[in-house]
Design a protein around this motif. Structure first.
Motif, PDB file in Angstrom:
ATOM      1  N   LEU A  20       8.986  15.127  -7.957  1.00 22.61           N
ATOM      2  CA  LEU A  20       9.303  14.454  -6.698  1.00 22.61           C
ATOM      3  C   LEU A  20       8.110  13.646  -6.207  1.00 22.61           C
ATOM      4  O   LEU A  20       8.264  12.517  -5.728  1.00 22.61           O
ATOM      5  N   ASP A  21       6.925  14.217  -6.319  1.00 22.01           N
ATOM      6  CA  ASP A  21       5.715  13.534  -5.849  1.00 22.01           C
ATOM      7  C   ASP A  21       5.454  12.248  -6.616  1.00 22.01           C
ATOM      8  O   ASP A  21       4.858  11.312  -6.083  1.00 22.01           O
ATOM      9  N   ALA A  22       5.898  12.187  -7.866  1.00 17.89           N
ATOM     10  CA  ALA A  22       5.601  11.040  -8.729  1.00 17.89           C
ATOM     11  C   ALA A  22       6.507   9.843  -8.446  1.00 17.89           C
ATOM     12  O   ALA A  22       6.251   8.743  -8.943  1.00 17.89           O
ATOM     13  N   ARG A  23       7.555  10.038  -7.667  1.00 18.16           N
ATOM     14  CA  ARG A  23       8.501   8.942  -7.441  1.00 18.16           C
ATOM     15  C   ARG A  23       7.962   7.942  -6.432  1.00 18.16           C
ATOM     16  O   ARG A  23       7.171   8.267  -5.552  1.00 18.16           O
ATOM     17  N   THR A  24       8.406   6.678  -6.582  1.00 22.86           N
ATOM     18  CA  THR A  24       8.081   5.630  -5.626  1.00 22.86           C
ATOM     19  C   THR A  24       9.356   4.855  -5.307  1.00 22.86           C
ATOM     20  O   THR A  24      10.319   4.878  -6.073  1.00 22.86           O
ATOM     21  N   LEU A  25       9.339   4.173  -4.167  1.00 21.49           N
ATOM     22  CA  LEU A  25      10.502   3.371  -3.781  1.00 21.49           C
ATOM     23  C   LEU A  25      10.819   2.333  -4.847  1.00 21.49           C
ATOM     24  O   LEU A  25      11.958   2.204  -5.302  1.00 21.49           O
ATOM     25  N   SER A  26       9.819   1.593  -5.281  1.00 23.56           N
ATOM     26  CA  SER A  26      10.041   0.492  -6.214  1.00 23.56           C
ATOM     27  C   SER A  26      10.525   0.976  -7.571  1.00 23.56           C
ATOM     28  O   SER A  26      11.485   0.446  -8.139  1.00 23.56           O
ATOM     29  N   ALA A  27       9.880   2.006  -8.105  1.00 28.86           N
ATOM     30  CA  ALA A  27      10.209   2.478  -9.451  1.00 28.86           C
ATOM     31  C   ALA A  27      11.414   3.397  -9.479  1.00 28.86           C
ATOM     32  O   ALA A  27      12.107   3.474 -10.493  1.00 28.86           O
ATOM     33  N   SER A  28      11.681   4.093  -8.376  1.00 31.04           N
ATOM     34  CA  SER A  28      12.671   5.159  -8.390  1.00 31.04           C
ATOM     35  C   SER A  28      13.919   4.884  -7.565  1.00 31.04           C
ATOM     36  O   SER A  28      14.902   5.623  -7.675  1.00 31.04           O
ATOM     37  N   HIS A  29      13.899   3.862  -6.731  1.00 36.09           N
ATOM     38  CA  HIS A  29      15.081   3.553  -5.901  1.00 36.09           C
ATOM     39  C   HIS A  29      15.105   2.052  -5.623  1.00 36.09           C
ATOM     40  O   HIS A  29      15.136   1.607  -4.473  1.00 36.09           O
ATOM     41  N   GLY A  30      15.115   1.286  -6.709  1.00 37.35           N
ATOM     42  CA  GLY A  30      14.982  -0.162  -6.603  1.00 37.35           C
ATOM     43  C   GLY A  30      16.091  -0.848  -5.838  1.00 37.35           C
ATOM     44  O   GLY A  30      15.853  -1.844  -5.151  1.00 37.35           O
ATOM     45  N   ARG A  31      17.320  -0.362  -5.955  1.00 38.13           N
ATOM     46  CA  ARG A  31      18.425  -0.993  -5.220  1.00 38.13           C
ATOM     47  C   ARG A  31      18.215  -0.856  -3.720  1.00 38.13           C
ATOM     48  O   ARG A  31      18.468  -1.794  -2.959  1.00 38.13           O
ATOM     49  N   LEU A  32      17.726   0.287  -3.270  1.00 38.49           N
ATOM     50  CA  LEU A  32      17.425   0.453  -1.852  1.00 38.49           C
ATOM     51  C   LEU A  32      16.346  -0.526  -1.420  1.00 38.49           C
ATOM     52  O   LEU A  32      16.459  -1.158  -0.362  1.00 38.49           O
ATOM     53  N   GLU A  33      15.308  -0.678  -2.220  1.00 38.97           N
ATOM     54  CA  GLU A  33      14.236  -1.604  -1.878  1.00 38.97           C
ATOM     55  C   GLU A  33      14.778  -3.014  -1.645  1.00 38.97           C
ATOM     56  O   GLU A  33      14.329  -3.727  -0.737  1.00 38.97           O
ATOM     57  N   GLN A  34      15.779  -3.417  -2.441  1.00 40.10           N
ATOM     58  CA  GLN A  34      16.372  -4.740  -2.292  1.00 40.10           C
ATOM     59  C   GLN A  34      17.100  -4.912  -0.962  1.00 40.10           C
ATOM     60  O   GLN A  34      17.227  -6.031  -0.451  1.00 40.10           O
ATOM     61  N   LEU A  35      17.595  -3.822  -0.388  1.00 45.18           N
ATOM     62  CA  LEU A  35      18.395  -3.883   0.839  1.00 45.18           C
ATOM     63  C   LEU A  35      17.566  -3.778   2.113  1.00 45.18           C
ATOM     64  O   LEU A  35      18.045  -4.108   3.198  1.00 45.18           O
ATOM     65  N   LEU A  36      16.331  -3.340   1.993  1.00 44.89           N
ATOM     66  CA  LEU A  36      15.521  -3.058   3.174  1.00 44.89           C
ATOM     67  C   LEU A  36      14.962  -4.323   3.801  1.00 44.89           C
ATOM     68  O   LEU A  36      14.692  -5.313   3.125  1.00 44.89           O
ATOM     69  N   ALA A  37      14.794  -4.258   5.113  1.00 41.18           N
ATOM     70  CA  ALA A  37      14.160  -5.341   5.857  1.00 41.18           C
ATOM     71  C   ALA A  37      13.397  -4.742   7.035  1.00 41.18           C
ATOM     72  O   ALA A  37      13.688  -3.624   7.484  1.00 41.18           O
ATOM     73  N   GLU A  38      12.436  -5.483   7.526  1.00 41.38           N
ATOM     74  CA  GLU A  38      11.628  -5.009   8.645  1.00 41.38           C
ATOM     75  C   GLU A  38      12.510  -4.691   9.852  1.00 41.38           C
ATOM     76  O   GLU A  38      13.454  -5.427  10.167  1.00 41.38           O
ATOM     77  N   GLY A  39      12.218  -3.581  10.504  1.00 36.37           N
ATOM     78  CA  GLY A  39      12.930  -3.195  11.715  1.00 36.37           C
ATOM     79  C   GLY A  39      14.171  -2.347  11.494  1.00 36.37           C
ATOM     80  O   GLY A  39      14.793  -1.915  12.460  1.00 36.37           O
ATOM     81  N   MET A  40      14.543  -2.101  10.246  1.00 34.96           N
ATOM     82  CA  MET A  40      15.743  -1.309   9.964  1.00 34.96           C
ATOM     83  C   MET A  40      15.522   0.165  10.306  1.00 34.96           C
ATOM     84  O   MET A  40      14.399   0.669  10.321  1.00 34.96           O
ATOM     85  N   SER A  41      16.653   0.851  10.548  1.00 35.20           N
ATOM     86  CA  SER A  41      16.648   2.307  10.676  1.00 35.20           C
ATOM     87  C   SER A  41      17.277   2.895   9.418  1.00 35.20           C
ATOM     88  O   SER A  41      18.338   2.461   8.991  1.00 35.20           O
TER      89      SER A  41
END
Length: 268
Positions: A20-41
């Motif tokens: 779990l500690d080794a995971r990152t947003l970019s490498a481990s949840h790339g589709r989410l990274e594509q959807l995120l924007a500043e100010g989101m909840s």
């Protein structure tokens, strides 16, 4: 009850949390990274030690809000220790089946968590309730029945892996959850459902080849102990699977592909 058995078998502690500690947003949840924007909840349900959650907070910034939840107090304590100073980021101990939020988040996500649940539909309904109207639910998970190794690993590991799948399914976990997710999303009442392949391939020559393809030796060393306790393999079988697989990784393995889908839907 299968829900209790699944919860017991899904429990992580000690060195088993290192994955779990080794995971990152970019490498481990790339589709989410594509959807995120500043100010989101964003709500990250089943956040573990919060490695991906901290990445989410880094993207949405101090004007956003990020909450990570997990039912394991030890994991939440680690998450708070690592991310306690990040603006807009908080962690709560709570059950994914009973999330205490309603109509609050732009995105509600869960990564590699529903595979460990006996009732993923109930969890999806709780995640949907936490999303705001027009918000998005995003789940990333595996179909463990579609793993591909090149060449095949030793017979001891193939036998261990088959026992691992039985150990999971006997507790009510769905080994093919990834391919069932679109139907579960529909049943939960989500709309505009899409599925994006996010298969994870490790090839010899990649910088992280050894730790990624070696994950099943680590499973044999951690989950394997639980499987011995539960009577699914003997200690000799577990140890042989671990040792033979590590040797195969070192000398013969060419590639491994884990079948992974990111499935998302919108709350009406």
């Amino acid at each position: 009850m299968k829900a209790d058995k699944a919860r017991e078998r899904a429990e992580l502690s000690g060195k088993a949390t290192n994955v779990l500690d080794a995971r990152t947003l970019s490498a481990s949840h790339g589709r989410l990274e594509q959807l995120l924007a500043e100010g989101m909840s964003v709500l990250d349900a089943g956040c573990g030690t919060g490695a991906i959650t901290r990445g989410i907070a880094g993207v949405v910034g101090s004007s956003g809000r990020v909450v990570g939840t997990d039912n394991n107090p030890e994991l939440i304590a680690k998450a708070r220790q690592a991310g306690g100073d990040v603006p807009g980021l908080s962690f709560d101990v709570c059950d994914i089946y009973a999330l205490p939020y309603e109509d609050e988040f732009d995105i509600v996500t869960s990564s590699r968590v529903l595979q460990w649940l006996a009732d993923p539909l109930q969890a999806l309904r709780a995640m949907k309730a936490a999303a705001r109207p027009g918000g998005r639910v995003l789940v990333l998970d595996y179909n463990h029945e579609k793993i591909v190794w090149e060449p095949e690993p030793p017979a001891s590991m193939r036998s261990f892996y088959a026992a691992f799948l039985r150990w999971r399914s006997d507790a009510g976990m769905d080994n093919s959850i990834a391919d069932r997710l679109p139907g579960l999303f529909r049943e939960a009442g989500l709309r505009d459902i899409t599925a994006t392949p996010r298969h994870e391939t490790a090839r010899r020559g990649d910088g992280d080849f050894m730790p990624r393809i070696g994950i099943w030796a680590d499973v044999a060393a951690s989950r394997g102990l639980q499987m011995v306790k539960d009577g699914y393999v003997t200690e000799d079988e577990r140890a042989a699977a671990e040792d033979d697989y590590r040797e195969w990784v070192r000398d013969a393995a060419v590639s491994q592909t884990l079948y992974l889908l990111a499935v998302e839907g919108v709350k009406a």
